[in-house]
Motif scaffolding. Structure first.
Motif, short mmCIF file in Angstrom:
data_model
loop_
_atom_site.label_atom_id
_atom_site.label_comp_id
_atom_site.label_asym_id
_atom_site.label_seq_id
_atom_site.Cartn_x
_atom_site.Cartn_y
_atom_site.Cartn_z
N GLN A 92 0.83 -1.20 0.00
CA GLN A 92 0.00 0.00 0.00
C GLN A 92 0.87 1.26 0.00
O GLN A 92 0.51 2.27 -0.61
CB GLN A 92 -1.02 0.01 1.14
CG GLN A 92 -0.48 -0.09 2.53
CD GLN A 92 -0.39 -1.51 3.03
OE1 GLN A 92 0.12 -2.38 2.34
NE2 GLN A 92 -0.88 -1.77 4.23
N LEU A 95 2.25 1.67 -3.59
CA LEU A 95 1.23 2.25 -4.47
C LEU A 95 1.01 3.73 -4.17
O LEU A 95 0.83 4.53 -5.09
CB LEU A 95 -0.08 1.47 -4.35
CG LEU A 95 -0.01 0.05 -4.92
CD1 LEU A 95 -1.24 -0.74 -4.52
CD2 LEU A 95 0.16 0.07 -6.42
N GLY A 102 -2.11 7.80 -3.37
CA GLY A 102 -3.05 6.69 -3.38
C GLY A 102 -3.87 6.64 -4.65
O GLY A 102 -3.85 7.56 -5.47
N CYS A 122 -4.54 1.44 0.27
CA CYS A 122 -3.82 2.06 -0.85
C CYS A 122 -4.65 3.15 -1.52
O CYS A 122 -4.17 3.86 -2.40
CB CYS A 122 -3.38 1.02 -1.87
SG CYS A 122 -4.65 0.46 -3.01
#
Length: 185
Positions: A92, A95, A102, A122
């Motif tokens: 997460q 990303l 996000g 994420c």
């Protein structure tokens, strides 16, 4: 999934895969320019990628531990591949770093409750939406810190893309017959 008495194999495949494509209309409503993350690159996930591409997503990241799946995923609209095995940070965070904070939409198609949490985390704080499509084994519970939701993230679940089988699947079959969506690939 229901019975398909007297119907051909293609319609069975379409019902399973095609309904996932339609998340762009029913559950998530992916918008033009959106950044999307898809966890898993199996059949359902490829359908989600195709739907995100058709909706005009600007970036579609496929996350899977099998790097061999990326070549096929590109044919369905995946623009970037991330293998969690090759990163020291939580995925997460990877990303979030790749997307300046996000993703707009994430889809968990594996059925792993730990990955469901990662898919939520994420998403961009303030508006990110995560859709759970994978079916977890009976027993495990999904969890996250309340902070993940009170900051504006949304957590949804769906089966068959939110479509009503008796009234909307014929429309999907029509799109397939017109070759507007991929099913046999």
């Amino acid at each position: 999934m229901g019975k398909f008495e007297g119907q051909d194999t293609r319609r069975k495949k379409y019902y399973n895969k095609g309904a996932s494509i339609e998340n762009r209309w029913n559950t998530a409503k992916v918008e033009l320019g959106s950044i999307v993350a898809i966890f898993g690159l199996g059949t359902v996930c490829l359908a989600v990628a195709e739907g995100a591409k058709a909706a005009g997503a600007s970036r579609i990241t496929g996350i899977d531990i099998d790097s061999k799946k990326f070549d096929t995923a590109k044919n369905f609209g995946v623009t970037k591949f991330v293998n969690p095995k090759y990163h020291d940070k939580p995925i997460q965070q990877v990303l979030a770093d790749l997307t300046d904070g996000g993703v707009d939409y994430s889809f968990e198609c594996i059925g792993n409750v730990s990955v469901m949490r990662v898919a939520l985390e994420c998403c961009y704080k303030g508006w990110g939406t995560s859709v759970i499509m994978g079916v977890a084994a009976s027993g495990p519970e999904i969890s996250t810190r309340p902070f993940q939701l009170v900051t504006g993230r949304v957590w949804n679940g769906t089966a068959f893309g939110g479509f009503k089988s008796s009234t909307q699947v014929p429309w999907l079959v029509e799109k397939y017959m017109k070759k507007e969506i991929k099913v046999d690939e």
